[in-house]
Design a protein around this motif. Structure first.
Motif, PDB file in Angstrom:
ATOM      1  N   CYS A 140       0.836  -1.215   0.000  1.00 19.67           N
ATOM      2  CA  CYS A 140       0.000   0.000   0.000  1.00 19.67           C
ATOM      3  C   CYS A 140       0.863   1.254   0.000  1.00 19.67           C
ATOM      4  O   CYS A 140       0.573   2.221  -0.714  1.00 19.67           O
ATOM      5  N   LEU A 141       1.921   1.247   0.797  1.00 20.74           N
ATOM      6  CA  LEU A 141       2.815   2.404   0.852  1.00 20.74           C
ATOM      7  C   LEU A 141       3.500   2.632  -0.494  1.00 20.74           C
ATOM      8  O   LEU A 141       3.628   3.773  -0.949  1.00 20.74           O
ATOM      9  N   ARG A 142       3.954   1.544  -1.134  1.00 18.32           N
ATOM     10  CA  ARG A 142       4.649   1.682  -2.416  1.00 18.32           C
ATOM     11  C   ARG A 142       3.734   2.286  -3.481  1.00 18.32           C
ATOM     12  O   ARG A 142       4.122   3.216  -4.203  1.00 18.32           O
ATOM     13  N   TRP A 143       2.523   1.750  -3.588  1.00 19.76           N
ATOM     14  CA  TRP A 143       1.588   2.264  -4.596  1.00 19.76           C
ATOM     15  C   TRP A 143       1.193   3.709  -4.301  1.00 19.76           C
ATOM     16  O   TRP A 143       1.062   4.536  -5.212  1.00 19.76           O
ATOM     17  N   THR A 144       0.988   4.022  -3.024  1.00 23.97           N
ATOM     18  CA  THR A 144       0.604   5.392  -2.666  1.00 23.97           C
ATOM     19  C   THR A 144       1.729   6.371  -2.973  1.00 23.97           C
ATOM     20  O   THR A 144       1.493   7.446  -3.541  1.00 23.97           O
ATOM     21  N   ALA A 145       2.951   6.024  -2.611  1.00 29.17           N
ATOM     22  CA  ALA A 145       4.093   6.897  -2.887  1.00 29.17           C
ATOM     23  C   ALA A 145       4.275   7.102  -4.381  1.00 29.17           C
ATOM     24  O   ALA A 145       4.516   8.227  -4.849  1.00 29.17           O
TER      25      ALA A 145
END
Length: 443
Positions: free
Chosen positions: A383-388
């Motif tokens: 989730c963090l990777r896609w959001t960033a």
């Protein structure tokens, strides 16, 4: 002279014998590639040029073949299979090898190193995935490079594309979360949350005094709670975000976010998003009663007179108390903070822009659009990777906010407001008793 349509050459529909004689002579061995299209022809030419470039570099490093050179520092060491990046794929080539004259170590060729780098492949995979191309359909987006090159190509399978994307998004996450903020002078800080499956990422967007929007960071949690928001704001402070000069914070109305701002940033002015407040109030009303209440809310928020706007909103809450107490309570909660910009004397386009979290919502919408093909969120790290990645993709599309010319005025108003709050707090704080005052009190 007979001409051949360009479309026929590009599409590969022109037969070799239909080409003019001077063109056939010039094509030579590449005439076969021309049947597959102009782009495939260009790829064949390019690979031939790459081979010539590597041969020229070998000659420059080693010297001319067959000529004795006692001062030679490197020697030829045959050839071996290699790969270069081409059009979103890895293509096999044969590269020359060079070793030092004593045979101790390999001498790298800069030409090959440049074309063999995977950065171009990773960047293209990231761009296509964020544009909505799934890993299964990645191959279908490739440019035609010729059947022979295509058969030897690699890194186009679903798993290979996924590995490239994961590696590149990890880099974007590190890039976003390690940005130094020493030289960033913020006028506005917006905080909001984005839900991905059962996880919530709290994101921060900054607006500088020049009106430039900057993604500042994000933090992962199960909900939009105070602990997550506090961790995010503390991280921004650790990265040297300057908040001493004051900043306006725009929130969606979450009590958890408000608490985090108070704990980390202190007495900064907070503007509640009027669109969230409007939606919360109207959800307590039946459909038939919503239009007139909506008009009255927007009319009050549009006023430039703070006292008059506050009076109208309180009157509306009083009228709703008997018939719809839930709507009245929702309106009263944080009511004064929906008028912070009006109280600070901000008018016109800048007031319309900052009265809601729309600038931050547009960034969040870019994250949602980029990740719309994801069906299974495996972990918080994913989730963090896609959001960033989505936040940095949105940054490429950012423009200066509407009304940015008044941001300097806002910054001064915020500084004066913070100073006023501090003076009032000191005036109401009882002095710390000294030994002398304690003795007088006992007497």
């Amino acid at each position: 002279m007979e001409t051949v349509p360009v479309d026929a050459v590009v599409s590969g529909e022109a037969r070799l014998e239909e080409l003019p004689e001077r063109v056939r002579d010039a094509l030579g061995e590449l005439a076969g590639a021309a049947k597959e299209g102009l782009l495939a022809l260009s790829v064949g030419v390019g690979l031939g040029v790459l081979d010539e470039l590597m041969a020229a570099e070998v000659e420059e490093v080693v010297g001319a073949r067959g000529k004795h050179d006692p001062d030679r520092v490197a020697v030829r060491h045959g050839r071996e299979a290699g790969e270069v990046t081409l059009g979103g794929r890895r293509v096999a080539v044969e590269r020359p090898r060079v070793r030092s004259a004593d045979g101790g170590e390999e001498v790298p060729l800069q030409t090959y190193r440049h074309f063999a780098a995977r950065d171009a492949l990773s960047a293209l995979v990231l761009e296509r995935m964020l544009a909505g191309v799934s890993t299964r359909r990645y191959v279908r987006t490739q440019e035609p490079v010729g059947a022979e090159v295509e058969r030897a190509a690699r890194s186009t399978s679903k798993s290979a594309v996924s590995r490239e994307f994961v590696a590149r998004t990890r880099e974007t996450l590190v890039e976003l979360m390690s940005r130094r903020l020493d030289d960033v002078r913020l006028a506005v800080l917006m905080i909001d949350g984005i839900c991905l499956k059962e996880r919530t990422n709290v994101v921060a967007l900054g607006i500088t005094t020049d009106g430039v929007k900057i993604p500042l960071g994000l933090w992962d949690g199960s909900t939009e709670n105070a602990t997550v928001a506090t961790a995010l704001l503390s991280d921004l402070v650790d990265r040297c975000l300057d908040i001493e000069q004051g900043v306006l914070v725009v929130l969606d109305g979450s009590k958890a976010l408000r608490k985090a701002v108070r704990d980390v940033l202190g007495p900064v002015p907070v503007q509640r998003c009027v669109r969230h407040k409007e939606r919360n109030v109207l959800e307590h009303l039946p459909e038939r009663d919503r239009p007139p209440i909506k008009r009255r809310l927007r009319a009050a928020w549009a006023l430039d007179d703070h006292d008059r706007a506050l009076e109208q909103l309180r009157r509306l809450a009083g009228e709703l108390e008997r018939s719809h107490p839930g709507a009245a309570a929702s309106l009263r909660e944080g009511l004064e903070e929906t008028l912070t910009l009006t109280r600070l004397g901000i008018r016109g386009n800048l007031k319309k822009t900052l009265a809601s979290t729309n600038p931050c919502e547009s960034m969040i919408e870019c994250v949602r659009r980029s990740s719309r093909n994801v069906k299974h969120w495996q972990s918080g790290e994913m989730c963090l990777r896609w959001t960033a990645a989505g936040m940095l993709e949105a940054e490429r599309q950012f423009r200066r906010i509407i009304g940015h010319g008044d941001l300097a005025k806002l910054a001064l108003a915020v500084e004066r407001d913070i100073e006023r709050v501090r003076v009032d707090a000191n005036a109401h704080t009882p002095p710390i008793p000294t030994e002398e005052t304690a003795t007088l009190a006992n007497v």
